[in-house]
Design a protein around this motif. Structure first.
Motif, PDB file in Angstrom:
ATOM      1  N   VAL A 133      -4.035   2.188   4.692  1.00  0.00           N
ATOM      2  CA  VAL A 133      -3.023   2.478   5.709  1.00  0.00           C
ATOM      3  C   VAL A 133      -3.523   3.474   6.749  1.00  0.00           C
ATOM      4  O   VAL A 133      -3.321   3.292   7.960  1.00  0.00           O
ATOM      5  CB  VAL A 133      -1.732   3.027   5.052  1.00  0.00           C
ATOM      6  N   ALA A 134      -4.212   4.539   6.291  1.00  0.00           N
ATOM      7  CA  ALA A 134      -4.537   5.655   7.191  1.00  0.00           C
ATOM      8  C   ALA A 134      -6.025   5.896   7.398  1.00  0.00           C
ATOM      9  O   ALA A 134      -6.401   6.776   8.184  1.00  0.00           O
ATOM     10  CB  ALA A 134      -3.874   6.934   6.663  1.00  0.00           C
ATOM     11  N   GLY A 135      -6.890   5.169   6.703  1.00  0.00           N
ATOM     12  CA  GLY A 135      -8.327   5.350   6.877  1.00  0.00           C
ATOM     13  C   GLY A 135      -8.903   6.419   5.945  1.00  0.00           C
ATOM     14  O   GLY A 135      -8.169   7.116   5.251  1.00  0.00           O
ATOM     15  N   VAL A 136     -10.229   6.553   5.960  1.00  0.00           N
ATOM     16  CA  VAL A 136     -10.915   7.445   5.022  1.00  0.00           C
ATOM     17  C   VAL A 136     -10.604   8.920   5.270  1.00  0.00           C
ATOM     18  O   VAL A 136     -10.743   9.752   4.366  1.00  0.00           O
ATOM     19  CB  VAL A 136     -12.443   7.227   5.068  1.00  0.00           C
ATOM     20  N   LYS A 137     -10.165   9.262   6.492  1.00  0.00           N
ATOM     21  CA  LYS A 137      -9.867  10.671   6.806  1.00  0.00           C
ATOM     22  C   LYS A 137      -8.722  11.222   5.957  1.00  0.00           C
ATOM     23  O   LYS A 137      -8.581  12.447   5.803  1.00  0.00           O
ATOM     24  CB  LYS A 137      -9.522  10.810   8.291  1.00  0.00           C
ATOM     25  N   GLU A 156      -5.323   6.508  -3.730  1.00  0.00           N
ATOM     26  CA  GLU A 156      -6.336   6.811  -2.703  1.00  0.00           C
ATOM     27  C   GLU A 156      -6.738   5.567  -1.937  1.00  0.00           C
ATOM     28  O   GLU A 156      -6.839   5.570  -0.702  1.00  0.00           O
ATOM     29  CB  GLU A 156      -7.555   7.429  -3.396  1.00  0.00           C
ATOM     30  N   ARG A 157      -6.988   4.467  -2.661  1.00  0.00           N
ATOM     31  CA  ARG A 157      -7.385   3.214  -2.012  1.00  0.00           C
ATOM     32  C   ARG A 157      -6.235   2.656  -1.171  1.00  0.00           C
ATOM     33  O   ARG A 157      -6.450   2.081  -0.099  1.00  0.00           O
ATOM     34  CB  ARG A 157      -7.816   2.193  -3.047  1.00  0.00           C
ATOM     35  N   CYS A 158      -5.015   2.801  -1.666  1.00  0.00           N
ATOM     36  CA  CYS A 158      -3.854   2.317  -0.905  1.00  0.00           C
ATOM     37  C   CYS A 158      -3.690   3.107   0.389  1.00  0.00           C
ATOM     38  O   CYS A 158      -3.437   2.541   1.451  1.00  0.00           O
ATOM     39  CB  CYS A 158      -2.582   2.430  -1.754  1.00  0.00           C
ATOM     40  N   ALA A 176       0.824  -1.211   0.000  1.00  0.00           N
ATOM     41  CA  ALA A 176       0.000   0.000   0.000  1.00  0.00           C
ATOM     42  C   ALA A 176       0.857   1.259   0.000  1.00  0.00           C
ATOM     43  O   ALA A 176       0.574   2.222  -0.731  1.00  0.00           O
ATOM     44  CB  ALA A 176      -0.939  -0.016   1.205  1.00  0.00           C
ATOM     45  N   VAL A 177       1.910   1.272   0.805  1.00  0.00           N
ATOM     46  CA  VAL A 177       2.810   2.433   0.849  1.00  0.00           C
ATOM     47  C   VAL A 177       3.486   2.619  -0.511  1.00  0.00           C
ATOM     48  O   VAL A 177       3.596   3.745  -1.022  1.00  0.00           O
ATOM     49  CB  VAL A 177       3.860   2.276   1.973  1.00  0.00           C
ATOM     50  N   ALA A 190      -9.026  -1.325  -9.081  1.00  0.00           N
ATOM     51  CA  ALA A 190     -10.212  -0.883  -9.832  1.00  0.00           C
ATOM     52  C   ALA A 190     -11.182  -2.040 -10.022  1.00  0.00           C
ATOM     53  O   ALA A 190     -12.406  -1.869  -9.917  1.00  0.00           O
ATOM     54  CB  ALA A 190      -9.795  -0.317 -11.186  1.00  0.00           C
ATOM     55  N   ALA A 191     -10.657  -3.230 -10.294  1.00  0.00           N
ATOM     56  CA  ALA A 191     -11.507  -4.405 -10.526  1.00  0.00           C
ATOM     57  C   ALA A 191     -12.391  -4.702  -9.324  1.00  0.00           C
ATOM     58  O   ALA A 191     -13.535  -5.159  -9.464  1.00  0.00           O
ATOM     59  CB  ALA A 191     -10.646  -5.618 -10.861  1.00  0.00           C
TER      60      ALA A 191
END
Length: 447
Positions: free
Chosen positions: A379-383, A373-375, A151-152, A286-287
């Motif tokens: 890691v950090a949440g929606v905020k 954004e998804r990655c 993710a990072v 995306a899938a």
């Protein structure tokens, strides 16, 4: 030792024989386990693009998910990446792009399957999926550090690699050489346009991609085919150069300095992966958003992305460059492809290419914004989503200021870091992929 030399050394290490062998080897392994699925099931996969049932949970339809993935993959890799590969590795690099794509289709299928199998929903009610989720949920909680590493790396690729700098640089340089607009102005305009789309989220990105991607792909294919028709007598010799250059060193010609076979392999596979992103782990993000009940169905649709991107579009670009002789003129980047188009269409060719490149790169920026954004959300949440979008737009604006060499090297390094945990997960979860495939094929047979 200067910065560029340091980057080159890091890149050579990351993209050394171990990673290239792992990329292609994973594709070969999955091809065997899935019984040559990318050949046998390709007709069904192409049909599903337009006939998928789009039932089940998800944020967008299967076609929208494919277009979002294609938006991120059909970009500068198809124009600048191919020309860079051939300029550095000779025509033989195109052969190794085909090899990477053929086995990459099996890899892309597997990514699509796991994306649907292990997807989840975030705090905003939006679907989240991709390698970070199938690593943690498929391989187990103890592998979460590997998921975080992916993710990072994905965020870094989005902000500093494929998602911003190479795309903006390619657009700005191409527009400057064609109509003389200052790259800094182009960068700001692109950033504003990107901002207007990405703050609408995946729905907005998908809607733009569904309209722009098919249009730009068809236009580019038509004019590439026109070049090959005008140079029909050079197609067979060009293919001869491709196959010969894949296995024997390329001699120095004009501004081309020659290339060893190892260089053709490295450039072909690395640029092939940069273009179609099979094994990179981006497309399954995306899938995962697709509305479908069957993981294998979306896997088949995802697989067509590599076929369209590399087997069709990259091949047309590569052959256009070779048949016109533009590859040994000493030019760099998009200028090589511009010269190829100008050979047959001297007035309108460079302008058409600039338009195609601008649309290709713009949609790639949109797709990669969503991936990053998804990655980051993992890691950090929606905020963290809204601040990320602001930073992303700023990085897009800065993309016109960096030199081409440093941009491509950075993109390659981050790509490699992203691919490693994803490939490990695909190998570890290959049994799940096979089981999902068998279940779907049994369902299709009994319909």
């Amino acid at each position: 030792m200067d910065f560029l030399t340091i980057l080159n050394n890091i890149n050579d290490f990351v993209w050394g024989p171990p990673l290239l062998a792992l990329l292609v080897g994973t594709g070969i392994f999955l091809t065997i386990r899935l019984g040559l699925l990318q050949v046998i099931k390709l007709p069904r996969a192409l049909k599903l693009i337009f006939t998928a049932e789009n039932e089940g949970s998800g944020d967008i339809n299967s076609f929208g998910a494919l277009c979002t993935a294609l938006a991120a993959t059909v970009g500068t890799g198809n124009i600048v990446g191919v020309s860079t590969a051939i300029a550095g590795g000779g025509p033989g690099a195109l052969f190794w792009m085909w090899v990477a794509a053929f086995f990459g289709m099996a890899t892309k299928y597997a990514e699509g399957v796991l994306a649907i199998k292990y997807r989840t929903t975030d705090q905003n009610g939006e679907v989240s999926g991709g390698p970070m989720y199938y690593i943690e949920r498929g391989m187990g909680k103890k592998f979460k550090p590997l998921a975080i590493f992916f993710a990072v790396s994905g965020v870094l690729v989005a902000l500093l690699g494929v998602g911003t700098f190479p795309q903006v640089n390619a657009i700005s340089q191409s527009i400057q050489s064609t109509v003389g607009v200052d790259p800094r102005i182009t960068g700001i305009v692109i950033a504003v346009c990107v901002g207007l789309v990405i703050f609408g989220g995946i729905q907005s990105i998908s809607k733009v991609s569904e309209k722009v991607v098919p249009f730009m792909a068809v236009i580019y294919i038509i004019f590439s085919v026109a070049i090959l028709i005008f140079s029909a007598d050079q197609i067979i010799p060009a293919l001869g150069l491709v196959f010969k250059g894949a296995f024997t060193p390329s001699a120095a010609i004009g501004g081309f300095g020659g290339a060893m076979v190892a260089k053709a392999i490295q450039m072909g596979i690395a640029r092939g992966v940069f273009s179609n992103e099979s094994g990179l782990g981006s497309a399954p993000i995306a899938a995962a958003a697709a509305k479908t009940k069957w993981a294998a169905e979306q896997g088949l649709i995802s697989m067509t992305g590599t076929f369209i991107d590399t087997i069709i579009i990259c091949t047309l670009t590569g052959l256009s460059i070779i048949v016109t002789g533009a590859w040994h003129g000493g030019a760099k980047g998009a200028v090589i492809t511009q010269q190829a188009f100008a050979t047959i269409l001297p007035t309108i060719g460079p302008l058409l290419l600039t338009i195609c490149l601008t649309l290709f790169a713009f949609t790639t920026i949109l797709g990669w914004c969503y991936y990053g954004e998804r990655c980051l959300e993992y890691v950090a949440g929606v905020k963290a989503i809204q601040p990320y979008r602001v930073v992303f737009v700023v990085m897009v604006a800065l993309g016109a200021y960096l030199k081409l060499e440093a941009i491509w090297i950075l993109a390659d390094i981050f790509n490699g870091l992203m691919a490693l945990p994803n490939l490990i997960a695909l190998l570890a979860l290959s049994g799940v992929i096979v089981a999902e495939t068998k279940a779907y094929m049994a369902y299709v047979a009994n319909k």
